[in-house]
Design a protein around this motif. Structure first.
Motif, PDB file in Angstrom:
ATOM      1  N   GLU A   2      -8.618  -0.439 -32.028  1.00 50.85           N
ATOM      2  CA  GLU A   2      -9.203   0.014 -33.284  1.00 50.85           C
ATOM      3  C   GLU A   2      -9.586   1.494 -33.281  1.00 50.85           C
ATOM      4  N   THR A  13      -6.560   3.222 -34.176  1.00 49.59           N
ATOM      5  CA  THR A  13      -6.215   2.900 -35.554  1.00 49.59           C
ATOM      6  C   THR A  13      -6.971   3.784 -36.532  1.00 49.59           C
ATOM      7  N   VAL A  14      -8.277   3.907 -36.345  1.00 52.27           N
ATOM      8  CA  VAL A  14      -9.091   4.743 -37.232  1.00 52.27           C
ATOM      9  C   VAL A  14      -8.650   6.197 -37.123  1.00 52.27           C
ATOM     10  N   LEU A  26      -8.935  -3.968 -40.105  1.00 47.51           N
ATOM     11  CA  LEU A  26     -10.088  -3.526 -39.321  1.00 47.51           C
ATOM     12  C   LEU A  26     -11.276  -4.458 -39.464  1.00 47.51           C
ATOM     13  N   HIS A  73     -13.216  -9.431 -40.868  1.00 51.07           N
ATOM     14  CA  HIS A  73     -12.256  -8.344 -40.726  1.00 51.07           C
ATOM     15  C   HIS A  73     -11.330  -8.329 -41.941  1.00 51.07           C
TER      16      HIS A  73
END
Length: 321
Positions: A91, A94-95, A108, A259
């Protein structure tokens, strides 16, 4: 049209509130190799015929994730009419990819979803549902004690949690929503602690299990009097049914956001709708096993970004983040 899609699910996000450009260094090799050629013009990243890239962060309840992700990628490729690649990421990467315009879509958990909104103006459009979520697309954060513990539920949250004064507490991790942020927010709301930095003045000992299983095992082994986890952590693979029979819920906090799938505002409305429609087809009986195999979710539902994530915002504020 080239659109790179990055999906990430549920893994604990390390220090997400302090995420910086340096987080890109944590991008897994598979993503680094595929995105390094797209650091420049956004127009180049949208060249016709270039495949979509979807990343699936690992979670404790998912095994053989690459194979399962490949199956979902093949399904989405057919639905969207373009090649889709699947890679396993995390994650944090990813962000950062959303922020750096190397990704347009991300699956997310709620806290990094807030960071994605701040950094990339991405918004959640879908949320996952599990059969062991008490609130469909929300679940509960729970305080868990041994079944034979003298601690008992009282008529109010404050009276129940007051019993934890001087006790040995096992949180999941300092970044966990249901395993730290929501339970600390509840303690603050009850007037028992001022913020997350003053827990040692209330508990006799504060420890972190680093994951749901670790926190629960601390209680099972007598190393802690109480643990804070998600309600779904009371089932395999986090603990066995036999271990669960030795535990009980002392107090529960409802409304933890599930999520979800976030889409960056750079994605045109028509393309965004196509992505949403393709994802929703995973709910259909013929396709549902593809969704279930990933993270034990059995449905995706539409949500409104702000209202879905508001409980996390409130908990973060109360806890002193």
């Amino acid at each position: 049209m080239r659109k790179k899609i990055l999906l990430g699910v549920g893994a604990a996000l390390v220090a997400v509130t302090g995420l910086s450009i340096g987080a890109a260094e944590k991008t897994p090799p598979a993503i680094a190799q595929q995105t390094s050629a797209h650091q420049g013009s956004r127009l180049l990243a949208q060249a016709p015929g270039t495949p979509l890239t979807i990343a699936f962060p690992g979670r404790a309840d998912s095994t053989d994730l690459q194979t399962k992700a490949n199956g979902v990628a093949q399904f989405l490729s057919k639905e969207l009419g373009m090649p889709v690649n699947a890679v396993v990421a995390d994650e944090t990467a990813t962000v950062e990819a959303l922020r750096a315009n190397r990704a347009d879509v991300a699956f997310l958990s709620s806290r990094p979803a807030l960071k994605a909104q701040e950094l990339a103006n991405a918004r959640l459009y879908l949320a996952e549902v599990r059969p062991n979520y008490s609130g469909k697309h929300t679940y509960r954060s729970i305080f868990v004690v041994p079944k034979n513990s003298p601690l008992q539920g009282k008529s109010s949250a404050k009276q129940t949690l007051e019993q934890l004064r001087g006790k040995k507490m096992a949180f999941t991790s300092p970044t966990s929503g249901s395993g730290f942020i929501f339970p600390v927010g509840e303690l603050v709301k009850s007037g028992l602690v001022p913020n997350r930095d003053r827990l040692n003045g209330f508990f006799g000992q504060v420890a972190y299990g680093n994951n749901y299983s670790g926190a629960l095992q601390a209680v099972l082994r007598g190393q802690a009097d109480v643990a804070a986890v998600s309600e779904y952590a009371m089932y395999p693979p986090y603990i066995t049914a036999e271990e669960a029979s030795k535990l009980r819920i002392l107090h529960a906090i409802s409304g933890v956001p599930a999520h979800g799938i976030a889409i960056d505002d750079d994605v045109p409305a028509a393309t965004r709708q196509r992505i949403i429609n393709a994802m929703l087809k995973l709910n259909q009986p013929a396709n549902n096993q593809l969704l279930k195999s990933l993270y034990n979710s059995n449905e995706l539902v539409k949500v409104e970004h702000n209202s879905h994530l508001q409980p996390m915002r409130d908990a973060l504020k109360r806890a002193g983040f």
